[in-house]
Design an enzyme around this catalytic site. Structure first.
Site, PDB file in Angstrom:
ATOM      1  CB  CYS A 126      -0.935   0.021   1.239  1.00 58.73           C
ATOM      2  SG  CYS A 126      -0.121  -0.104   2.896  1.00 58.73           S
ATOM      3  N   GLY A 161      -2.414 -10.238   8.653  1.00 64.19           N
ATOM      4  CA  GLY A 161      -1.213 -10.142   7.502  1.00 64.19           C
ATOM      5  C   GLY A 161      -0.566  -9.164   7.330  1.00 64.19           C
TER       6      GLY A 161
END
Length: 295
Positions: A126, A161
């Site tokens: 991200c 995660g």
């Protein structure tokens, strides 16, 4: 309009958010959601929308693999390795949102055209999706000697995660700043902010450029143009202020607000991953359809 049939592996939050975005695509035909938990909210929603649902993983999907020509993988690095092996000889495209990094890293506004024919591409991180375009924009004007990014995300938007792969995040993002963004040296830091109410994703980008002030106007124009390009597929991607020049250092402040298709608006870190993946898939679909029409 001709569309490419697509499926999603993973019925968790990211897979479900992807599914909600695919409703709106002009080039992708959402067909199947593949999970392992029949009671998951994602599979229940997929079934209610009339999509094909598989609750026994990729092995069950392989019995009806004609249902999708491109698959998003929103599971885990270990699971993606298994899925990639299963699909290796099928000719299908895979877009990997896990840290597996089997295929090349792709940032849509920077290097997608180089990997349009690759069967397995990785969406990096991200922080990489948010900041590499800025470093690349600066590097198109002048040599970036050093790039450092600090990605701050709401603690609530960091699932198991993300927390288990923080080391991979910093290493992978730093490599991306260099190999994709064009910096000679890169460094990445991530902060999980526990504030309540949760904050939006914010990224700070520092670039060291010899004689930066001499190129102030060109660099500022390049950065704003790149922000506009990214915001076309991530609507909540924006500058928090004009770039700041201080000697050889350029500082850029970004904010990413999620579109809240399924996840909360503060989860811009997840939204930029799913939005970027949809953008990559749409461009691959457009390319494949164009190529097939020429045959």
């Amino acid at each position: 309009m001709q569309k490419m049939k697509v499926g999603i592996i993973g019925s968790g939050n990211i897979g479900t958010d992807l599914m909600m975005k695919l409703h709106q695509s002009e080039h992708l035909d959402m067909s199947a959601l593949i999970g392992i938990d029949r009671d998951s909210d994602g599979l229940k929603r997929a079934e209610s929308y009339g999509y094909h649902v598989f609750d026994n993983g990729i092995d069950e999907f392989m019995e009806q693999s004609h249902l999708a020509d491109l698959l998003f993988d929103a599971t885990s690095a270990k699971a993606h390795a298994y899925h990639a092996e299963k699909l290796a000889n099928t000719g299908k495209h895979m877009l990997d949102l896990t840290p597996a990094a089997i295929g090349p890293f792709v940032v849509p506004t920077v290097n997608l055209n180089e990997h349009m024919e690759k069967k397995n591409v990785n969406m990096i991180t991200c922080g990489g999706q948010a900041t590499i375009p800025i470093v690349h924009a600066v590097s198109t004007v002048a040599s970036v000697e050093y790039a450092e990014i600090v990605a701050t995300i709401a603690s609530k938007s960091a699932g198991p995660g993300t927390r288990a792969n923080i080391d991979e995040f910093t290493i992978t993002t730093a490599n991306g700043l260099e190999k994709i963004g064009g910096a000679k040296k890169g460094k990445a830091i991530i902060i999980l902010n526990p504030a309540e109410p949760p904050i939006m994703m914010r990224d700070t980008v520092h670039c060291n450029v010899y004689g930066a002030s001499a190129h102030k106007e060109e660099i500022t124009t390049a950065i704003k143009k790149k922000v506009e390009q990214v915001s076309q597929y991530v609507p909540g991607y924006r500058l928090r202020s004009d770039p700041i020049f201080d000697g050889d250092q350029i500082t850029v402040f970004l904010e990413i607000e999620g579109s809240a298709d399924y996840l909360p608006a503060y989860s811009g870190n997840l939204d930029i991953m799913t939005s970027s993946a949809v953008k990559v898939a749409e461009e691959i679909a457009r390319h494949q359809i164009t190529m097939s029409e020429k045959v």
